[in-house]
Design a protein around this motif. Structure first.
Motif, PDB file in Angstrom:
ATOM      1  N   LYS A   1       0.365   1.551 -11.915  1.00  7.87           N
ATOM      2  CA  LYS A   1      -1.339   1.655 -11.523  1.00  7.87           C
ATOM      3  C   LYS A   1      -2.101   0.331 -10.820  1.00  7.87           C
ATOM      4  CE  LYS A   1      -5.157   3.502 -13.101  1.00  7.87           C
ATOM      5  NZ  LYS A   1      -5.902   4.573 -12.105  1.00  7.87           N
ATOM      6  N   PHE A   2      -0.913  -0.675 -10.473  1.00  2.90           N
ATOM      7  CA  PHE A   2      -1.278  -1.694 -10.326  1.00  2.90           C
ATOM      8  C   PHE A   2      -0.663  -2.523  -9.343  1.00  2.90           C
ATOM      9  CE2 PHE A   2      -3.597  -2.321 -14.170  1.00  2.90           C
ATOM     10  CZ  PHE A   2      -4.675  -2.569 -13.710  1.00  2.90           C
ATOM     11  N   GLY A   3      -0.684  -3.678  -8.298  1.00  3.93           N
ATOM     12  CA  GLY A   3       0.294  -3.930  -7.111  1.00  3.93           C
ATOM     13  C   GLY A   3       0.293  -5.569  -6.791  1.00  3.93           C
TER      14      GLY A   3
ATOM     15  N   PHE B   1       0.951  -0.916   0.259  1.00  4.06           N
ATOM     16  CA  PHE B   1      -0.115   0.399  -0.141  1.00  4.06           C
ATOM     17  C   PHE B   1       0.655   1.438  -0.158  1.00  4.06           C
ATOM     18  CE2 PHE B   1      -2.398   3.135   1.714  1.00  4.06           C
ATOM     19  CZ  PHE B   1      -3.642   3.360   1.627  1.00  4.06           C
ATOM     20  N   GLN B   2       2.243   1.305   1.190  1.00  9.08           N
ATOM     21  CA  GLN B   2       2.578   2.442   0.559  1.00  9.08           C
ATOM     22  C   GLN B   2       3.562   2.648  -0.275  1.00  9.08           C
ATOM     23  OE1 GLN B   2       5.196   1.063   4.980  1.00  9.08           O
ATOM     24  NE2 GLN B   2       3.902   2.564   5.913  1.00  9.08           N
ATOM     25  N   TYR B   3       4.121   1.590  -0.936  1.00  8.84           N
ATOM     26  CA  TYR B   3       4.830   1.522  -1.987  1.00  8.84           C
ATOM     27  C   TYR B   3       3.862   2.274  -2.997  1.00  8.84           C
ATOM     28  CZ  TYR B   3       7.956  -1.040   0.732  1.00  8.84           C
ATOM     29  OH  TYR B   3       8.680  -1.946   0.997  1.00  8.84           O
ATOM     30  N   PHE B   4       2.776   1.379  -3.840  1.00  9.55           N
ATOM     31  CA  PHE B   4       2.035   2.200  -4.532  1.00  9.55           C
ATOM     32  C   PHE B   4       1.479   3.393  -4.277  1.00  9.55           C
ATOM     33  CE2 PHE B   4      -2.026   2.726  -6.520  1.00  9.55           C
ATOM     34  CZ  PHE B   4      -2.298   1.294  -7.298  1.00  9.55           C
TER      35      PHE B   4
ATOM     36  N   PHE C   1      -3.692  -9.384  -6.701  1.00  7.03           N
ATOM     37  CA  PHE C   1      -3.946  -8.559  -7.534  1.00  7.03           C
ATOM     38  C   PHE C   1      -4.703  -6.794  -6.954  1.00  7.03           C
ATOM     39  CE2 PHE C   1      -3.071 -12.165 -10.523  1.00  7.03           C
ATOM     40  CZ  PHE C   1      -2.193 -11.547 -11.494  1.00  7.03           C
ATOM     41  N   PHE C   2      -3.487  -6.166  -6.692  1.00  8.20           N
ATOM     42  CA  PHE C   2      -4.050  -4.850  -6.580  1.00  8.20           C
ATOM     43  C   PHE C   2      -4.357  -3.397  -7.179  1.00  8.20           C
ATOM     44  CE2 PHE C   2      -2.855  -7.132  -2.755  1.00  8.20           C
ATOM     45  CZ  PHE C   2      -4.173  -7.026  -1.992  1.00  8.20           C
ATOM     46  N   THR C   3      -5.240  -2.593  -7.262  1.00 10.84           N
ATOM     47  CA  THR C   3      -5.336  -1.027  -7.968  1.00 10.84           C
ATOM     48  C   THR C   3      -6.090  -0.314  -7.298  1.00 10.84           C
ATOM     49  OG1 THR C   3      -5.590  -0.603 -10.156  1.00 10.84           O
ATOM     50  CG2 THR C   3      -7.470  -1.804  -9.676  1.00 10.84           C
ATOM     51  N   ASP C   4      -6.479   0.720  -7.693  1.00  7.80           N
ATOM     52  CA  ASP C   4      -6.986   1.802  -6.632  1.00  7.80           C
ATOM     53  C   ASP C   4      -8.237   2.182  -7.417  1.00  7.80           C
ATOM     54  OD1 ASP C   4      -6.003   2.959  -9.655  1.00  7.80           O
ATOM     55  OD2 ASP C   4      -5.542   4.557  -8.837  1.00  7.80           O
ATOM     56  N   LEU C   5      -9.618   1.374  -7.418  1.00  9.29           N
ATOM     57  CA  LEU C   5     -10.971   1.841  -8.172  1.00  9.29           C
ATOM     58  C   LEU C   5     -11.663   2.822  -7.149  1.00  9.29           C
ATOM     59  CD1 LEU C   5     -11.513  -1.884  -8.403  1.00  9.29           C
ATOM     60  CD2 LEU C   5     -11.312  -0.044 -10.135  1.00  9.29           C
ATOM     61  N   ASN C   6     -11.729   2.349  -5.702  1.00  8.99           N
ATOM     62  CA  ASN C   6     -12.401   3.444  -4.777  1.00  8.99           C
ATOM     63  C   ASN C   6     -11.855   4.873  -4.698  1.00  8.99           C
ATOM     64  OD1 ASN C   6     -13.471   1.447  -4.246  1.00  8.99           O
ATOM     65  ND2 ASN C   6     -12.042   0.168  -2.330  1.00  8.99           N
TER      66      ASN C   6
ATOM     67  N   ASP D   1      -6.787  -0.197  -2.950  1.00 11.78           N
ATOM     68  CA  ASP D   1      -7.315  -0.377  -2.600  1.00 11.78           C
ATOM     69  C   ASP D   1      -6.953  -1.930  -0.972  1.00 11.78           C
ATOM     70  OD1 ASP D   1      -8.955   0.649  -4.846  1.00 11.78           O
ATOM     71  OD2 ASP D   1     -10.021  -1.520  -5.325  1.00 11.78           O
ATOM     72  N   ALA D   2      -7.871  -1.727  -0.144  1.00  5.98           N
ATOM     73  CA  ALA D   2      -7.462  -2.487   1.037  1.00  5.98           C
ATOM     74  C   ALA D   2      -7.508  -3.905   0.489  1.00  5.98           C
ATOM     75  CB  ALA D   2      -8.244  -2.273   2.219  1.00  5.98           C
ATOM     76  N   GLU D   3      -8.515  -4.201  -0.448  1.00 10.71           N
ATOM     77  CA  GLU D   3      -8.701  -5.949  -0.861  1.00 10.71           C
ATOM     78  C   GLU D   3      -8.660  -6.110  -2.755  1.00 10.71           C
ATOM     79  OE1 GLU D   3     -13.018  -6.560  -0.558  1.00 10.71           O
ATOM     80  OE2 GLU D   3     -12.641  -5.812   1.962  1.00 10.71           O
ATOM     81  N   PRO D   4      -7.713  -7.049  -2.819  1.00 12.29           N
ATOM     82  CA  PRO D   4      -7.189  -7.617  -4.147  1.00 12.29           C
ATOM     83  C   PRO D   4      -8.905  -7.480  -4.995  1.00 12.29           C
ATOM     84  CG  PRO D   4      -6.931  -9.128  -2.703  1.00 12.29           C
ATOM     85  CD  PRO D   4      -7.338  -7.731  -1.888  1.00 12.29           C
ATOM     86  N   PHE D   5      -8.123  -7.296  -6.383  1.00 13.88           N
ATOM     87  CA  PHE D   5      -9.970  -7.680  -7.426  1.00 13.88           C
ATOM     88  C   PHE D   5      -9.822  -8.329  -8.001  1.00 13.88           C
ATOM     89  CE2 PHE D   5      -6.358  -5.066  -9.228  1.00 13.88           C
ATOM     90  CZ  PHE D   5      -6.420  -6.526 -11.047  1.00 13.88           C
TER      91      PHE D   5
END
Length: 358
Positions: A105-107, A96-99, A117-122, A128-132
């Motif tokens: 765009k993705f972590g 989260f901090q690195y992102f 897989f994470f991104t910033d949808l919210n 985001d706290a939860e992976p998509f």
């Protein structure tokens, strides 16, 4: 070898390694790097796959994420690794901090066996706290393989993947909700069903009596749907080899009969294909200009709902699935696709066709 077969083969390899790999560094070398090699990346090219990428945040000036996938000198995917015997849940805060400290765009958070897989949808630039999307290589869910393949080098489309991530997130929430309602239908849901099928008053007593009926109805519906799917699959399998061979060898005839939609509903494959084409073209047009029309054997996607501005057609109903795009003389060019994600392979052709009309 198809991507799913490569994953299965890799899964067998991991099963043999997981008990002897005990450190984070060993996990990276034996599990993570081979996975991204399988995804098509040159893991030894620092212009493409950067180890120990600087992701400084706040007062911490020596923060480094394990790997970053680069495009044109910019990080687009961050990869944080843990030992294969670590549980990922407690480590997402670090990613989260690195992102937040990079334009990625993705972590991806992984222990070599599970990939989240994470991104910033919210909220933009805030992971985001939860992976998509989550994949366990020791228990591969074939339904998500095409989504994972979006992140392979050959088919990587950052904007398209982001669009798909939003759909995956909400589809996951919908499945969770339906599962909860199937297991224990809440009062409001029972009232909704009763309002459509029951003429009496929805008293609490009536709701309690209907609840087990609705639960059994859910189960019966699912069983019927599965049976119908199996029956359809068996019917398709019963088609003769000669018919299949003929379908592959003959170029699908193109006619100019997109004037009127036949009114049939979109299948899930057609809907996803339409969404994918939208994601491919969103950087060159307003996607609200895109329309689709059905014919007997295919779905056409048009610009401005104009039959003279056909971008592509998808053929799902007869023979091997494929798409066609018109050349400059409007002659169809067949492009075989083994799965919907393969549409991204032909993204440039789709953009080229669309560009002729604008």
């Amino acid at each position: 070898m198809d991507f799913i077969d490569e994953l299965r083969q890799f899964s067998t390899r991991l099963s043999n390694l997981k008990d002897v790999v005990t450190t984070e560094e060993a996990t990276k070398n034996a599990m993570v790097l081979p996975f991204f090699q399988m995804m098509g990346y040159d893991v030894f090219n620092p212009l493409e796959f950067v180890p120990e990428y600087a992701a400084n945040f706040g007062v911490k000036k020596d923060a480094r994420v394990d790997y970053a996938i680069m495009i044109d000198g910019n990080p687009v995917i961050l990869i944080e690794c843990k030992s294969c015997n670590e549980i990922l849940l407690k480590h997402s805060g670090q990613l989260f901090q690195y992102f937040a400290a990079t334009p990625a765009k993705f972590g991806i958070l992984t222990n070599g066996l599970v990939y989240q897989f994470f991104t910033d949808l919210n909220e933009q630039n805030k992971m985001d706290a939860e992976p998509f999307l989550e994949m366990n290589l020791l228990d591969i869910n074939e339904n998500i393989v095409s989504e994972v393949k979006r992140f392979a080098k050959k088919t990587l489309d950052i904007q398209g993947a982001f669009t798909a991530a939003a759909e995956l997130k909400y589809m996951g929430k919908i499945k969770e909700l339906l599962d909860a309602l199937r297991s224990n239908p809440e009062d409001n849901f029972v009232r909704f069903i009763m309002a459509n099928i029951y003429s009496g008053k929805a008293t609490q007593k009536a709701i309690n009596e209907f609840r087990p009926i609705i639960k059994r109805g859910f189960v019966q519906y699912i069983n019927d749907a599965i049976s119908e799917t199996i029956k359809s699959a068996m019917n398709r399998r019963d088609h003769t080899t000669a018919e299949a061979t003929a379908a592959e060898s003959i170029t699908t005839p193109e006619t100019d009969d997109d004037q009127q939609d036949d009114g049939s509903p979109m299948s899930m494959d057609e809907f996803e294909a339409f969404v994918i084409v939208k994601s491919i073209l969103r950087d060159i047009i307003n996607v609200e200009r895109l329309a689709y029309r059905h014919a007997k054997d295919y779905m056409a996607i048009l610009l401005d709902n104009n039959k003279n501005k056909r971008i592509c057609r998808f053929w799902f109903k007869r023979g091997p699935i494929h798409m066609t795009t018109p050349d400059e003389n409007k002659k169809p060019i067949r492009r075989d696709i083994s799965c919907l994600n393969d549409i991204y392979i032909h993204a440039e052709h789709i953009r080229e066709v669309c560009s002729r009309y604008i």
